[in-house]
Each structure stands twice: as C-alpha cells, then as structure tokens.
Design an enzyme around this catalytic site. Structure first.
Site, short mmCIF file in Angstrom:
data_model
loop_
_atom_site.label_atom_id
_atom_site.label_comp_id
_atom_site.label_asym_id
_atom_site.label_seq_id
_atom_site.Cartn_x
_atom_site.Cartn_y
_atom_site.Cartn_z
N ALA A 18 0.88 -1.19 -0.15
CA ALA A 18 -0.04 0.00 -0.04
C ALA A 18 1.02 1.41 -0.14
CB ALA A 18 -0.88 0.26 1.25
N GLN A 70 -6.35 -6.41 -4.58
CA GLN A 70 -6.54 -6.94 -3.37
C GLN A 70 -7.36 -6.36 -2.61
OE1 GLN A 70 -3.36 -6.15 -0.09
NE2 GLN A 70 -3.11 -8.51 -0.36
N CYS A 100 -1.48 -8.18 6.22
CA CYS A 100 -1.05 -6.90 6.65
C CYS A 100 -1.30 -6.76 8.27
CB CYS A 100 -2.14 -5.90 5.97
SG CYS A 100 -1.48 -4.24 6.27
N LYS A 142 -3.41 -14.09 0.46
CA LYS A 142 -1.89 -13.58 1.02
C LYS A 142 -2.10 -13.65 2.70
CE LYS A 142 2.05 -10.62 0.72
NZ LYS A 142 1.90 -9.51 1.68
N ASN A 203 7.32 -15.66 0.15
CA ASN A 203 7.45 -13.86 0.32
C ASN A 203 8.37 -13.92 1.81
OD1 ASN A 203 5.52 -11.65 1.50
ND2 ASN A 203 7.07 -11.16 0.16
N ASP A 205 11.72 -11.30 2.94
CA ASP A 205 13.12 -10.93 3.01
C ASP A 205 13.90 -11.45 1.77
OD1 ASP A 205 12.82 -10.01 5.48
OD2 ASP A 205 13.58 -11.71 6.61
C1 LIG Z 1 4.93 -0.13 2.72
C2 LIG Z 1 4.50 -1.52 2.77
C3 LIG Z 1 3.14 -1.65 2.34
C4 LIG Z 1 2.33 -2.88 2.46
N1 LIG Z 1 1.19 -3.11 2.07
C5 LIG Z 1 0.74 -4.29 1.82
C6 LIG Z 1 -0.63 -4.63 1.26
O1 LIG Z 1 -1.42 -3.62 1.05
N2 LIG Z 1 -0.99 -5.94 1.33
C7 LIG Z 1 -0.15 -6.86 1.49
O2 LIG Z 1 -0.90 -8.01 1.63
N3 LIG Z 1 0.92 -6.85 1.90
C8 LIG Z 1 1.31 -5.40 2.11
N4 LIG Z 1 2.67 -5.38 2.76
C9 LIG Z 1 3.27 -6.69 2.86
C10 LIG Z 1 3.97 -6.93 1.47
O3 LIG Z 1 3.63 -7.40 0.70
C11 LIG Z 1 5.37 -8.42 1.85
O4 LIG Z 1 4.35 -9.43 2.57
C12 LIG Z 1 6.26 -7.90 2.99
O5 LIG Z 1 6.76 -6.59 2.77
C13 LIG Z 1 7.55 -8.80 3.14
O6 LIG Z 1 8.15 -8.94 2.00
P1 LIG Z 1 9.68 -8.29 1.70
O7 LIG Z 1 10.38 -8.80 2.73
O8 LIG Z 1 9.76 -8.90 0.32
O9 LIG Z 1 9.24 -6.88 1.73
C14 LIG Z 1 3.26 -4.40 2.86
C15 LIG Z 1 4.59 -3.90 3.15
C16 LIG Z 1 5.17 -2.47 3.15
C17 LIG Z 1 6.76 -2.39 3.46
#
Ligand SMILES: Cc1cc2nc3c(=O)[nH]c(=O)nc-3n(C[C@H](O)[C@H](O)[C@H](O)COP(=O)(O)O)c2cc1C
Length: 350
Positions: A18, A70, A100, A142, A203, A205
C-alpha cells in the site's frame, strides 16, 4: 506459472505494498522482469470506494493483464460485494489480504488479524469464492505464518482455504506479532507447499538472486514474491530471473539507465497523482533509489525541499549525471529497511 486460466510469463511477483505498488510502479516492475503484480489493498468499505485514494488504487489503465486486485475487510458479505464491484471494474483475479499487520487494519479484524479467527476467515473466503467463481475469476490469498510464534496456524488455514476454492496462496514467512522485525522463516512455507496442490508463493526478505534461489530450493514454492527489495531497485526482477536461468549475475544497471528508468517512472507517477500530490509522493521512490549510494542521503534531504515536478526531475537528472562521472554502473547500495514498520503501518492503515 498459472493462476486459474491466466498464464504468467515467470514466477517472480511484486508484493502488494500500500502506498508503493500503484499502477506506475507495477508497470515499472513488470517492464523490468516481474511476471505478476497485485494492486495495493482496496478496502471493502463501500463508503470509501468513491474516494480519490481508492480510485487511484483501482487505476489499471494500460496495465497488462491479468489485473489482480487485493481486497481487505472483516465482513464476509462486504468482502463479497467488494469482489463483485472490482470484477465489474476489470479485476481478473481477486486477492484476499490476510497478511497486513497494521494496527488500524487489525483492530477492525482485517489483514493478518483474520488468521486468529479461523471461522470468520473461512466464511470470508467462501463468500468471495462464491461471487468470483461464476465469473471465472480466481481468488487468491496472502497471509502470514500465523498470529504469533505460539499461534502459527498457516498450515491448517491453508488446507481449509484450498478446500474452499482458493487458486493460489502467498505466505509471508513472519507472524503478525513480528511485524517486519526479525527474520522471515521458510519452514512453514515449505510445509504448506508440501500439503497443498494449488500454487504456493514464498515471500519475505528475498533481496538478492542468491536468496531467491535458496528460498525456491528450500520451500519448493512455485513462485517468489519480492516487496521491499524492489523499492528503488525495480531491476531486481531481471537480475533474479537471469541468475535463476543461468547461475550468473547480470551486471548492475548503468547509472544512465537507472536515471532514465527513474525519470520515466516519475513522469508516470505525476500523471497519476498530479503535480502537488505527485511531487510529494515521488520523494519516497527517489529516496529509495539513492539510498545507500554515495551522497544519496544529502541528495534525499535536498530533494525533500523541492515542491515542483520540473525541479525534482532536474535535480534527479543532475545528481545521476554527477554520479555517472565516477561510476559507469550503479554501485552496490547498503540495504536499510529500518523504517519498514512505520512505513507499512502508515500505508496499510491509510
Ligand atoms: C509499505 C508496505 C506496504 C504493504 N502493504 C501491503 C498490502 O497492502 N497488502 C499486503 O498483502 N501486504 C502488504 N505489505 C506486505 C508485503 O506485501 C510483503 O508481504 C512484506 O513486505 C514482506 O516481503 P518483503 O520482505 O519482500 O518486503 C506491505 C509492506 C510494506 C513494506
């Protein structure tokens, strides 16, 4: 890689974020190697559908399919209605957010808080599938590994969701309690993958080609989803794809290419948000792009004082041109994810 009737060009996905993965950013990632991109979360609260924020989040103009939207919420009937509303507006895949951790979302029992109420979570899935299935629209979901280390119920829920008709499941390898802290674990994802027949996406890191290879091998997942590591580095998708295909590293982008990619992204960004809002919301993307690069922090602070798109673009161009005098290719940047918690709380709660 297949989601229902939709074939995807590869198994590297941009994570929904988001406030980040708006249409311009999704298109950028796709151009640079991502095979799939889910939109930012859209609320199931009908009274907000007409808001500027929701309509921008629902902007898919010119985006290649499949269009995946989503949705987040706490009420099965409202979630079903939100799914139908988005299908009417072009959604080809509906993704349910149970990942989230933001407090505002969780206090209303949305996002990852739903994992704690299995009956309600299942009711929501069944209601959304009942609306989507007759339209031929796959429903994906998710989630995290659970609420806390003591309540890690992703495997049980995954089985229930698969039986209820979910077409693909993404798991972020953290509990809700962890927020974005600590390390993602992949054992739960591996266990879910072994137990299910639908595609499972890993998903959490994944920030380098080697990590991508290792997570794929360890979990046996069908696809990978990358979030924060793509912020300011959208070319990570082609780098990972190249490494997975050849075992060799693709060269970093040239400084000139990075400059041009970012410039193009900003034009697209201003087009969606307009000058006033666009110049401000573009700052985070620019900040990520220069993060950890020589002189990046000073530039980020200077750029935050600029209030016009043309000045922002020019400053960016000048900064990259100067960097280009000492570097042909983008030098390695230090990773810094320390503000993730705040960033995600703000973005998801909004
Ligand atoms: C700024 C931000 C906004 C996010 N918004 C959502 C969202 O709207 N829906 C969702 O399912 N996950 C959201 N997430 C989680 C990410 O989709 C992801 O699961 C999480 O960052 C872990 O993956 P990464 O380590 O590759 O960043 C958000 C993460 C961040 C950092």
């Amino acid at each position: 890689m297949q989601i229902g009737p939709h074939s995807l060009p590869n198994r590297l996905f941009v994570a929904p974020m988001a406030g980040v993965t708006d249409r311009p950013f999704r298109q950028l990632c796709r151009r640079l190697g991502a095979g799939y991109a889910v939109s930012e979360m859209v609320t199931s609260r009908k009274e907000l559908w007409g808001s500027l924020k929701t309509s921008r989040r629902a902007d898919h103009s010119g985006e290649p399919g499949p269009i995946a939207v989503q949705i987040a919420g706490t009420d099965a009937a409202m979630m079903a209605e939100a799914a139908a509303y988005n299908i009417d507006r072009g959604a080809q895949i509906i993704d349910i957010n149970m990942g989230c951790p933001a407090k505002k979302v969780c206090n209303k029992w949305a996002g990852s808080a739903l994992m704690r109420n299995e009956a309600l979570a299942l009711e929501i899935v069944e209601a959304v599938v009942a609306v989507c299935a007759p339209c031929g629209v796959p429903v994906t979901l998710k989630m995290r590994t659970g609420w806390s280390a003591d309540e890690r119920n992703a495997l049980r829920l995954a089985r229930l969701f698969e039986s209820a008709g979910i077409a693909m499941l993404t798991i972020h390898g953290r509990t809700r309690e962890q927020g974005y802290k600590g390390l993602a674990e992949y054992d739960t994802i591996a266990a879910v993958k072994t137990a299910l027949t639908i595609p499972v996406v890993a998903n959490g890191d994944i920030d380098s080609p080697e990590k991508a290879r290792d997570v794929l091998a360890y979990t046996g997942a069908d696809a990978l989803m990358i979030g924060r590591a793509a912020q300011g580095r959208p070319w990570i998708f082609r780098e990972v794809a190249h490494f997975l295909a050849t075992g060799e590293h693709l060269a970093a982008p040239s400084v000139i290419e990075a400059r041009d990619v970012l410039t193009e992204h900003l034009h697209d960004h201003y087009g969606l948000y307009g000058e006033l809002s666009g110049v401000r919301s573009a700052r985070k993307h620019i900040g990520w792009a220069v993060r950890g690069l020589p002189g990046g922090e000073a530039f980020r602070q200077h750029m935050n004082t600029l209030e016009r798109c043309d000045l922002q673009l020019q400053a960016l161009r000048d900064w990259f041109d100067e960097l280009g005098q000492t570097h042909d290719r983008l030098p390695p940047a230090e990773a810094a994810n320390d503000d993730d918690e705040v960033q995600a709380q703000e973005a998801c709660a909004a």
